[in-house]
Design a protein around this motif. Structure first.
Motif, short mmCIF file in Angstrom:
data_model
loop_
_atom_site.label_atom_id
_atom_site.label_comp_id
_atom_site.label_asym_id
_atom_site.label_seq_id
_atom_site.Cartn_x
_atom_site.Cartn_y
_atom_site.Cartn_z
N LEU A 142 0.83 -1.22 0.00
CA LEU A 142 0.00 0.00 0.00
C LEU A 142 0.86 1.26 0.00
O LEU A 142 0.49 2.27 -0.60
N LYS A 143 2.00 1.19 0.66
CA LYS A 143 2.92 2.34 0.67
C LYS A 143 3.29 2.68 -0.77
O LYS A 143 3.41 3.83 -1.14
N LYS A 144 3.48 1.64 -1.58
CA LYS A 144 3.93 1.88 -2.96
C LYS A 144 2.77 2.16 -3.92
O LYS A 144 2.95 2.84 -4.91
N LEU A 145 1.60 1.60 -3.64
CA LEU A 145 0.53 1.64 -4.65
C LEU A 145 -0.61 2.61 -4.35
O LEU A 145 -1.33 3.00 -5.28
N ALA A 146 -0.81 2.98 -3.11
CA ALA A 146 -1.98 3.82 -2.80
C ALA A 146 -1.82 5.22 -3.40
O ALA A 146 -0.69 5.70 -3.56
N LYS A 147 -2.96 5.82 -3.73
CA LYS A 147 -2.93 7.20 -4.23
C LYS A 147 -2.55 8.12 -3.08
O LYS A 147 -2.88 7.85 -1.92
N LYS A 148 -1.89 9.21 -3.43
CA LYS A 148 -1.37 10.12 -2.42
C LYS A 148 -2.47 10.64 -1.49
O LYS A 148 -2.30 10.69 -0.27
N LYS A 149 -3.61 10.97 -2.11
CA LYS A 149 -4.71 11.55 -1.33
C LYS A 149 -5.28 10.47 -0.37
O LYS A 149 -5.80 9.46 -0.83
N GLY A 150 -5.12 10.68 0.91
CA GLY A 150 -5.66 9.75 1.89
C GLY A 150 -4.76 8.54 2.16
O GLY A 150 -5.16 7.61 2.85
N LYS A 151 -3.54 8.58 1.64
CA LYS A 151 -2.64 7.43 1.82
C LYS A 151 -2.23 7.25 3.30
O LYS A 151 -2.25 6.16 3.84
N GLU A 153 -3.75 8.17 5.95
CA GLU A 153 -4.88 7.69 6.76
C GLU A 153 -5.10 6.20 6.53
O GLU A 153 -5.37 5.45 7.46
N LEU A 154 -4.95 5.77 5.27
CA LEU A 154 -5.15 4.34 4.95
C LEU A 154 -4.08 3.50 5.66
O LEU A 154 -4.38 2.47 6.27
N LEU A 155 -2.83 3.96 5.59
CA LEU A 155 -1.75 3.19 6.22
C LEU A 155 -1.96 3.11 7.73
O LEU A 155 -1.77 2.06 8.34
N ASN A 156 -2.38 4.22 8.31
CA ASN A 156 -2.66 4.21 9.77
C ASN A 156 -3.78 3.24 10.09
O ASN A 156 -3.73 2.53 11.09
N PHE A 157 -4.78 3.22 9.23
CA PHE A 157 -5.92 2.33 9.44
C PHE A 157 -5.46 0.87 9.40
O PHE A 157 -5.80 0.07 10.27
N VAL A 158 -4.66 0.54 8.41
CA VAL A 158 -4.21 -0.86 8.27
C VAL A 158 -3.29 -1.22 9.45
O VAL A 158 -3.35 -2.32 9.97
N LYS A 159 -2.48 -0.27 9.87
CA LYS A 159 -1.60 -0.52 11.02
C LYS A 159 -2.41 -0.77 12.28
O LYS A 159 -2.08 -1.61 13.10
N ARG A 160 -3.46 0.01 12.44
CA ARG A 160 -4.30 -0.10 13.64
C ARG A 160 -5.10 -1.40 13.67
O ARG A 160 -5.37 -1.93 14.74
N ARG A 161 -5.42 -1.90 12.46
CA ARG A 161 -6.19 -3.12 12.40
C ARG A 161 -5.24 -4.29 12.66
O ARG A 161 -4.97 -5.12 11.82
N GLU A 162 -4.66 -4.26 13.87
CA GLU A 162 -3.66 -5.26 14.26
C GLU A 162 -4.26 -6.66 14.18
O GLU A 162 -5.35 -6.90 14.67
N TYR A 163 -3.55 -7.56 13.58
CA TYR A 163 -4.02 -8.95 13.58
C TYR A 163 -3.33 -9.75 14.67
O TYR A 163 -3.80 -10.76 15.11
N MET A 164 -2.14 -9.28 15.03
CA MET A 164 -1.33 -10.05 15.97
C MET A 164 -1.97 -10.13 17.35
O MET A 164 -2.37 -9.12 17.89
#
Ligand code: PXP
Length: 405
Positions: A142-151, A153-164
């Motif tokens: 996602l760091k490489k492919l997401a569009k700049k706008k809202g990127k 926020e998206l990365l923070n969201f995925v980080k927060r959705r901890e699976y571990m």
């Protein structure tokens, strides 16, 4: 041979051509970044109605989900050229992007990447390291492919959705309490530490109190020598204890307040007007290669002050939650812990939690995604008397694991 991406748009779904081509190009790029060659992927963009049907047929649940992945390769035998199908409900994706305040295109992309990793047999619902690996790959792509706008926020969201699932550090103080009840040489917390590790403990915690009422220096020295996981030394700020910690070099020191008459630690540290003093101690311990954690009440101010001390970790006090007398109180305390954990993580601190946690109350706190580790003693040692240390630890780990799977 080149990779192939097929995209099917369900009849009643309208999606701009530009978005579809963004998803297609991103999937090609993702495969190439993952060094996958000569494979086919089919992406279906559909409705809640259709995804509910698939959920009902294949997973026995009759509600819509955001994404389903049907890998053709189940990790057995060589990979087939068709990797499988990713099905996304555009209806749910829209609702969720709105709910989480995320850019819709980027959110759709994150669902595609999630599905693609599943087709490549990445897992987030099984094991301990598999979820970590899946999330690491999702974030990298996602760091490489997401569009700049809202990127961001998206990365923070995925980080927060901890699976571990969180880790479990087992405090064996009260094995020493039983020993000291007779001033005997047994039971030995050293044995308990080894058995706790066999049960799956990720660390051993010892509180060397100023009055040495349970754990003694001898226990700390031997346990440090023999355990294979990490040693966490809990202690008050005291010149002699700091000297001792620097000599022993545990993995981590947790600084706690101590009152001579207290039965157990009564609350978190009060950092107000103490930041400079604590900062000095943190620096001194860090210089000896020891990480420092501060035991704090679940309050925003405490987290912010902790950041100022330079400590790497905060341990959120769960004692008030554990002692809540009714459901309403419990809910209130739980949400204080949740908020404090989020604030601390946002500040870049590692979040731990502990005190008063037992087999009945661990579930809701273990589900808080920001918490990386729990420090639990009394309830585990109490159960160990009945079922044995190894089993008692295993049972607690199981509950922690289940809370996020
Ligand atoms: N965390 C801290 C900072 C503590 O002082 C203690 C008690 O020693 C614990 C966790 C473990 O608490 P309990 O024994 O209630 O699980």
């Amino acid at each position: 041979m080149k990779n192939k991406i097929f995209i099917k748009l369900w009849e009643n779904i309208s999606l701009e051509e530009e978005i579809i081509s963004f998803l297609k190009i991103s999937l090609y790029k993702a495969l190439s970044l993952l060094k996958v060659i000569s494979k086919e992927v089919c992406l279906t963009l559909t409705s809640d109605e259709y995804i509910s049907k698939l959920n009902r047929i294949y997973l026995g649940r009759s509600y819509p989900t955001n994404v389903l992945a049907f890998p053709l390769n189940k990790g057995k035998g060589p990979m087939t050229s068709h990797l499988g199908d990713i099905i996304i409900s555009v209806d749910t994706a829209k609702k969720e992007a709105n709910l989480y305040n995320l850019d819709f295109e980027n959110y759709l992309l994150s669902l595609c990447i999630h599905g693609l990793l599943h087709l490549l047999n990445y897992e987030h619902e099984k094991g301990v390291y598999a979820p970590w690996l899946m999330q690491k790959n999702e974030l990298n792509l996602l760091k490489k492919l997401a569009k700049k706008k809202g990127k961001k926020e998206l990365l923070n969201f995925v980080k927060r959705r901890e699976y571990m699932p969180a880790k479990l550090a087992v405090n064996v103080d009260h094995v020493a309490t039983v020993r000291e009840a007779r001033k005997s040489y047994y039971p030995d917390p050293v044995h308990a530490a080894v058995l706790a590790e066999l049960g799956g403990a990720d660390g051993i915690v010892l509180h060397l109190r100023l009055d040495r009422r349970h754990i003694k220096e001898r226990d700390v020295r031997i346990i440090k020598e023999i355990i294979k996981t990490k040693l966490i030394l809990e202690m008050a700020i005291d010149e002699n204890l700091i000297k001792f910690a620097k000599e022993i070099k545990p993995y981590q020191v947790t600084l706690v307040p101590e009152r001579p008459e207290e039965i157990t630690t009564e609350g978190g540290m009060n950092l107000e007007e103490k930041v400079e003093e604590v900062k000095k101690v943190v620096k001194e311990l860090n210089q000896s290669g020891i990480k420092v954690s501060l035991f704090l009440n679940p309050e925003e101010k405490a987290m912010k002050l902790a950041k100022k001390t330079g400590a790497q970790i905060v341990e959120i006090h769960t004692g008030i939650y554990a002692e809540a007398l009714n459901e309403e109180e419990k809910e209130k305390e739980l949400s204080k812990i949740e908020i404090a954990a989020r604030i601390a993580k946002d500040l870049g601190l590692i979040v731990h939690a502990g005190h008063g946690l037992n087999y009945e109350n661990i579930g809701p706190v273990a589900a808080i995604p920001e918490i990386e580790e729990f420090s639990i003693g009394h309830s585990i040692v109490s159960r160990a008397i009945m079922v044995g240390m190894e089993k008692a630890v295993k049972e607690m780990k199981e509950l922690i694991l289940r809370a996020r799977s």
